[in-house]
Design a protein around this motif. Structure first.
Motif, mmCIF file in Angstrom:
data_model
loop_
_atom_site.group_PDB
_atom_site.id
_atom_site.type_symbol
_atom_site.label_atom_id
_atom_site.label_comp_id
_atom_site.label_asym_id
_atom_site.label_seq_id
_atom_site.Cartn_x
_atom_site.Cartn_y
_atom_site.Cartn_z
ATOM 1 N N GLY A 190 -2.874 45.543 -27.169
ATOM 2 C CA GLY A 190 -2.968 44.210 -28.043
ATOM 3 C C GLY A 190 -2.430 43.464 -29.424
ATOM 4 N N ALA A 193 0.835 42.700 -29.324
ATOM 5 C CA ALA A 193 0.868 41.734 -28.207
ATOM 6 C C ALA A 193 2.385 40.760 -28.700
ATOM 7 C CB ALA A 193 -0.344 40.632 -28.278
ATOM 8 N N GLY A 321 1.315 43.421 -23.455
ATOM 9 C CA GLY A 321 0.710 43.442 -23.444
ATOM 10 C C GLY A 321 0.267 43.608 -24.750
#
Ligand code: COA
Length: 331
Positions: A190, A193, A321
């Motif tokens: 993350g 991201a 992601g």
């Protein structure tokens, strides 16, 4: 990690691609680009675009019905439906429940959507394998369906040339004769991201006229950074999945990678030491169909006779992601 005895196998695959073809020449009319640039930098020649009234659920339903037919199953045999999509038709209900109703699956089964962007199919196969291992499901239908054309900014030449629409489906069932999934390796980060986002339209940043005008509801991507992260992630994951399965690169009959960019695929294969004649590519015809690339690729590779009973297949993917992973299986 010790090689496992497979508990689940992919018993059938199928695909649905919309009829309409958009070529690089078509894109030349829309943005400041050229067929040469797109082919040389990405390997893409054309992509499929779904009609305005064809949604993700409809494309997924077509692929799902074809997969069930190939498996010799009826919709009533399904215990679990997992749909991976970054482009659901609506925010609620889930696309999986829409597909459950459309194919006439029983209310005895359960259905959910899984969001792992382009890695969605591999994550879904692993989730299916887990439910089969736990004895909660015997027949799992996986549908990866993406209408990327609806989240692309058609004025942004850095992204609009890359993507296309389509769906792939797979039936996952218990292994019988040692065939099936030998290893799967998944990771996410993350911290990366911001490399691929759709900033507006969610709970924190609902759609407003201003955000629409600034096209914040469209896909935004830091292409070169994603490129490097993708090669690193997919090659490492591939090497790890091979090791976990107790396989050597030479044992692999075909690598079916996520189809984002031919140069990413070539670099990944080089690092993972898989020769290009054992790498599957169809992105010249479809572009990047997000999570649908691997099931569509598996289905075409089977049809072309590049894989069959006894083949060892390596699959690897990465996406927003960031998410990524790799999987090996014996067919
Ligand atoms: N047509 C013509 N020129 C283009 C162009 C296009 N469609 N898109 C970008 N360019 C230009 C840039 O503006 C830049 O011009 P400049 O040098 O004058 O500034 C030049 O081409 C190089 O741009 P760059 O972004 O460095 O190109 P690249 O070789 O990295 O290719 C991508 C761009 C997007 C094709 C590539 O980075 C990529 O594939 N990244 C991964 C994306 C991906 O896989 N995303 C999905 C994740 S699942």
């Amino acid at each position: 990690m010790k090689p496992r005895t497979p508990v689940a196998r992919i018993s059938a695959t199928a695909r649905y691609l919309p009829e309409r073809v958009m070529t690089n020449a078509d894109l030349e009319q829309m943005v400041d680009t050229s067929d040469t640039w797109i082919r040389e930098r990405t390997g893409i020649r054309e992509r499929r675009i779904a009609s305005r009234d064809t949604g993700a659920a409809e494309m997924g339903t077509r692929a799902a019905c074809a997969a069930l037919q190939k498996a010799g199953l009826s919709a009533r045999d399904i215990d679990l439906i997992i749909v991976s999509t970054a482009t659901p038709d609506r925010m609620l209900p889930t696309t999986s429940c829409e597909i459950q109703a459309a194919i006439g699956a029983s209310r005895r089964c359960f259905a959910y959507d899984l969001q792992a962007a382009c890695t969605g199919f591999l994550y879904a196969v692993t989730m299916a394998e887990g439910q089969i291992a736990a004895g909660r499901a015997e027949t799992v239908l996986i549908v990866s369906t993406e209408k990327m054309s609806t989240i692309i900014d058609w004025d942004d030449r850095a992204t609009c040339i890359l993507f296309g629409d389509g769906a792939g489906a797979a039936v996952v069932q218990p292994s019988t004769n040692g065939e099936g999934i030998l290893s799967s390796y998944h990771r996410s980060d993350g911290n990366l991201a911001e490399l691929i986002t759709r900033p507006a339209g969610g709970a924190r940043t609902p759609l407003t006229a201003d955000r629409l005008r600034r096209r914040e509801h469209m896909l935004q991507m830091a292409g070169p950074e994603v490129f490097k992260a993708a090669v690193r992630a997919m090659s490492k994951a591939s090497i790890r999945a091979l090791k976990d399965a107790g396989l050597e690169t030479g044992d692999i009959d075909l690598l079916v990678p996520h189809q984002a960019n031919a140069r990413i695929i070539e670099a990944t294969a080089r690092y993972a030491r898989v020769p290009m004649d054992r790498v599957f590519m169809n992105l010249d015809r479809y572009g990047n169909i997000s999570s649908a690339t691997i099931p569509v690729g598996l289905d075409e590779a089977r049809e072309e006779g590049r894989i069959g009973p006894g083949s060892h297949v390596l699959m690897t993917a990465f996406g927003a992601g960031l998410t990524w992973g790799a999987m090996t299986m014996r067919m």
